[in-house]
Design an enzyme around this catalytic site. Structure first.
Site: not given
Ligand SMILES: *[C@@H]1O[C@H](CO)[C@@H](O)[C@H](O)[C@H]1NC(C)=O
Ligand SMILES: *[C@@H]1O[C@H](CO)[C@@H](O)[C@H](O)[C@H]1NC(C)=O
Ligand SMILES: *[C@@H]1O[C@H](CO)[C@@H](O)[C@H](O)[C@H]1NC(C)=O
Ligand SMILES: *[C@@H]1O[C@H](CO)[C@@H](O)[C@H](O)[C@H]1NC(C)=O
Ligand SMILES: *[C@@H]1O[C@H](CO)[C@@H](O)[C@H](O)[C@H]1NC(C)=O
Ligand SMILES: *[C@@H]1O[C@H](CO)[C@@H](O)[C@H](O)[C@H]1NC(C)=O
Length: 827
Positions: A516-517, A519, A521-522, A524, A538, A662
């Site tokens: 999906l994305a 981010g 953080f890593g 998703v 995630k 964030d």
């Protein structure tokens, strides 16, 4: 120093108002106190807990308490006491006999030392006694044999010595579980015949000697006598002759000095799953008959003096996961093994010869561990890596008589586009492994409910890793060996036993098609868990300095934070180094997508019957319609309010305050009802310190000025005011429809949105910055007011920025305290 807590636990407030405090109705006596895992640390002062003389249940487990108050041992009403998992280094005083009503005593995993007092004899109601993993020393007090109600005793991993008190085995008619493992308890001729109810017996790792003379009683399911000095003929180890061994599931007699021939009396243990007889002094004997033991999952006969061939009937053991026959004198060929479940195989240090069966060779890439060293085996395969040959085939390499087919390990390896692996496996055939898993899961993508229909499939499937997570920039690897053994915790549905394997199938093996994305953080991913639970998965790839336990605690904590404008954390999974956070899937994407990536695009209804799971390049927004909700100010205002309320809740409704760190357009999602919801709160903490700096700095375009000039003081420490700045930028985006950086800011050479809009506002020309698309779609006064608020939020000096509480009130909403569901798990 007194007791402190990271949760703001305040021992001076009225007790009945504390979290986790339970009082009896009228008299307001505290009868229960549950403060598990709250980060309490230090010593408990006198006249705090010690004053709660009516206390019946006290659970302070999972904290960092170092010492108990001196008045603690007068809490004579206690029935349940759980202090496990702390750092208490006290002695147990002899006035523990005040606790005569005590039913459960759990002091496990602390630093208690000294003796277990003889006055234990007064705890006549005691049912559960857990003193394991402490430093208790000297011998077990004879007084314990007075505690006739005991159902479970765990004294393992202490420094207890001496012999067991007289009559120990018959003292506890209700005893179900006894664990004395990992002490220095001695004694000759252990007798278990008095234990008539016991199902679990573990005396592993002590100094017991002599023959095991007693008769094991019928209910025993688990017997672990390993790592002692038991001697004598193994046939003396036997069960009550009137009954059979049918309950026995686990038997470990390894690392003793037992003699004789094995298996004569094991043949009735039809339900045995785990059998370890390794490292004893058995007489030379042929491989024992195993036909009745067809349920075995673990068989360890290492160093048991076996001679002759391995019988072909070993293929009956179809559930076998671990087979260790190393260090014997077995000869001839390795027979066909049932390889379906086999994960560990050790036949090293024998005299086996011939070829390794092909089916076994083909299984090797799936196995966790194997060792063929020191035999006379012929290895007809050239595709083992040098490391494998070096460590698993030591001294075993005869050259291959007929040129073997080097394609053996390649032929089933379909190459999937973009499949990159950074692997820790010693084998080069890992393509085969991953490729096959791909085939196994790929076809199911078309049917989102497959797992519901295929329940039985899950049980049988063994999927071994490491597993990779793909992102556009790189590949991460989860060091998970066996996907079905790593649980996925879903908070609200604890009975659904999901595992990492379900995450693998839900995300088509973390395929880019479900990404999906990416981010900060890593990556998703999107997926459906069995039962049609639609989630965003995630992967927090940067590793963390937190232990698994700390991370789990933190994620459990985040899972309890609920607000209508927050994206709920649904569950989590600790997959090796990676922590995986699982969120409710937000059907309608995030503000970044809606405002900038896909203007005018949002939709509310989905026709799942036509769902095809095609790769969607729209960042998860499917079936894009033409209806443009974000083209009205009324809707954008609603989104701004939702985000503000979420932040106000995190800052003012939670104790201690949670700083988001964030806040940006892509953290604000729209759920299926088009309600705005803020995501990703609290994750930064899971990361530990290595990334702290980068996380604190925020995303480009949202970084407050104080972080850019780290000249003085303590720079870059995130505060609620740095969140406020991020919120101001999002508000500017909603008003102007422009991206925070790298957009076209007409009539200005300014490099970013903030300075561009602030310039207009300062000149009292704010309306020129308003998105032309929303002119006339809502109250102009409201738009101007929002501009001013965003202006204040983006002030250079943090102290000039309003608090989220003021903002929520300023834009016409008051923080509704009742919306803040602060849920704490009671008992
Ligand atoms: C004590 O608390 C720990 C952690 O909260 C829990 O795992 C354990 O089961 C409890 N002990 C007993 C005997 O209930
Ligand atoms: C048991 O341990 C105590 C304290 O560590 C020691 O004083 C005592 O000599 C030990 N007894 C035996 C029989 O080893
Ligand atoms: C026996 O106890 C020891 C120490 O607690 C543990 O490591 C071992 O796994 C236990 N054995 C069984 C069969 O549970
Ligand atoms: C077999 O038992 C021995 C002795 O306890 C142990 O060292 C070895 O690791 C076991 N093998 C396997 C594969 O578990
Ligand atoms: C190994 O087995 C072969 C026959 O298979 C035999 O000749 C040899 O003596 C055996 N070696 C040992 C050390 O037992
Ligand atoms: C295999 O067994 C041999 C002999 O015990 C040992 O030296 C070697 O380290 C083992 N290799 C592996 C990969 O376990």
């Amino acid at each position: 120093m007194g007791l402190t807590s990271s949760q703001g636990y305040n021992f001076s407030a009225p007790v009945c108002s504390w979290q986790g405090v339970f009082c009896d109705g009228e008299e307001e006596n505290v009868i229960g106190l549950v403060a598990s895992g709250l980060g309490l640390s230090g010593l408990i002062p006198d006249t705090t807990i010690g004053k709660l003389t009516k206390l019946q249940c006290l659970d302070l487990s999972n904290n960092k308490i170092t010492s108990l108050p001196s008045d603690f041992w007068s809490l004579g009403s206690l029935k349940i006491l759980n202090l496990s998992d702390n750092q208490i280094s006290d002695n147990l005083p002899s006035n523990i006999d005040n606790f005569s009503l005590l039913e459960t005593l759990d002091l496990s995993c602390n630093n208690f030392s000294g003796i277990i007092p003889e006055t234990m004899s007064s705890l006549v109601s005691l049912q559960v006694l857990k003193l394991d993993r402490n430093g208790f020393e000297s011998s077990i007090p004879a007084g314990i044999t007075n505690c006739h109600s005991l159902v479970s005793i765990d004294l393992s991993s202490n420094r207890l010595n001496g012999t067991l008190p007289n009559g120990f085995d018959a003292a506890f008619p209700k005893l179900k579980s006894l664990n004395l493992a990992g002490n220095e308890i001695s004694g000759r001729a252990l007798d278990f015949s008095g234990m008539t109810s016991t199902t679990y017996l573990n005396v592993s790792g002590n100094l017991f000697q002599g023959p095991v003379i007693g008769v094991f009683q019928d209910p025993l399911e688990v017997i672990d006598l390993s790592q002692n000095q038991f001697q004598g003929h193994i046939s003396q180890v036997h069960f009550n002759s009137s009954v059979n061994w049918s309950h026995l599931v686990y038997l470990d007699l390894s690392e003793n000095q037992l003699s004789g021939e094995i298996f004569q009396n094991l043949n009735e243990a039809q339900n045995l799953k785990h059998l370890n007889l390794a490292y004893n002094r058995f007489s030379e004997q042929e491989f024992p008959e195993i036909r009745v033991l067809s349920g075995l999952e673990y068989l360890n006969l290492s160093k048991t003096n076996l001679i002759g061939p391995i019988p072909t009937e070993i293929s009956i053991l179809s559930r076998l996961r671990t087979l260790d026959l190393s260090n014997n004198h077995l000869n001839h060929q390795i027979p066909l093994l049932s390889i379906k479940n086999l994960l560990i195989l050790d036949v090293s240090l024998n005299n086996l010869s011939g070829d390794i069966p092909l089916s076994l060779l083909e299984k090797i890439p799936w196995m966790e561990r194997f060792n063929f060293s020191y035999n006379n085996l012929t290895l007809c395969a050239s595709d083992f890596s040098p490391e494998t040959l070096q460590f698993a085939f030591i001294g075993s390499l005869n050259s291959c008589p007929i040129a073997a087919n080097p394609e053996l390990f390649n032929r089933k390896a379909p190459k999937h586009r973009g499949l990159k692996l950074a692997l820790a496996l010693t084998l080069s055939m890992v393509c085969l492994l991953v490729g096959l898993m791909f085939l196994a899961f790929g076809w199911r993508q078309k049917n989102r409910m497959w797992a519901v229909k295929q329940n039985s499939y899950k049980e049988e499937q063994i999927i071994s890793g490491p597993f990779s997570f793909q992102t556009d920039s790189t590949t991460w690897v989860a060091d998970v060996k066996l996907a079905t053994s790593v649980p996925v915790v879903i908070f609200e549905k604890p009975l659904l036993n999901f595992t990492f394997a379900d995450l693998l199938s839900a995300t088509s093996h973390f395929d880019r098609g479900t990404l999906l994305a990416e981010g900060r953080f890593g990556p998703v991913y999107r997926g459906f868990l069995p039962g049609g639970i639609h989630v965003a998965v995630k992967v927090l790839v940067h590793g963390s300095t937190m232990t698994d336990q700390e991370a789990a605690r933190e994620l459990e904590y985040l899972g309890r934070i609920k607000h209508p404008n927050l994206v709920p954390l649904t569950g989590y999974c600790l997959a090796g180094e990676q922590r995986i956070a699982i969120y409710d899937y937000m059907e309608n994407g995030n503000l970044q997508n809606l405002l900038h990536d896909l203007p005018l695009a949002v939709h509310t209804t989905e026709d799942w019957s036509k769902e095809t799971w095609e790769e969607d390049d729209n960042n998860g927004i499917q079936n894009v319609g033409s209806e443009g909700l974000l083209t009205t100010w009324t809707f954008r205002h609603k989104v701004a309010l939702g985000a503000a309320r979420a932040l106000a809740f995190l800052h003012h409704g939670c104790s201690p305050p949670i700083i988001h760190r964030d806040v940006k357009a892509s953290s604000v999602y729209l759920d299926s009802n088009l309600e705005p919801r803020l995501s990703d709160f609290g994750l930064a903490k899971i990361f530990g310190n290595s990334l702290e700096d980068e996380i604190a700095r925020g995303s480009p375009g949202y970084v407050p000025p104080e972080f850019l000039q780290p000249a003085t003081g303590s720079p870059r420490t995130p505060t609620p005011k740095s969140d406020v700045y991020g919120f101001g930028v999002v508000l500017f985006e909603l008003i102007t429809g422009k991206k925070p950086i790298e957009d076209d800011y007409p009539e200005e050479k300014e490099a970013n949105l903030v300075s561009w809009v602030r310039g207009f506002v300062r000149k009292n020309q704010g309306s020129r910055a308003i998105d032309p698309k929303i002119h006339g779609t809502g109250s102009e006064t409201q738009m101007e007011e929002a501009l001013k608020i965003a202006y204040l939020c983006t002030a250079d000096l943090p102290s000039k920025r309003p608090s989220m509480h003021q903002i929520v009130n300023g834009v016409g909403f008051s923080l509704r305290a009742d919306a803040c569901l602060w849920m704490v798990n009671a008992i």
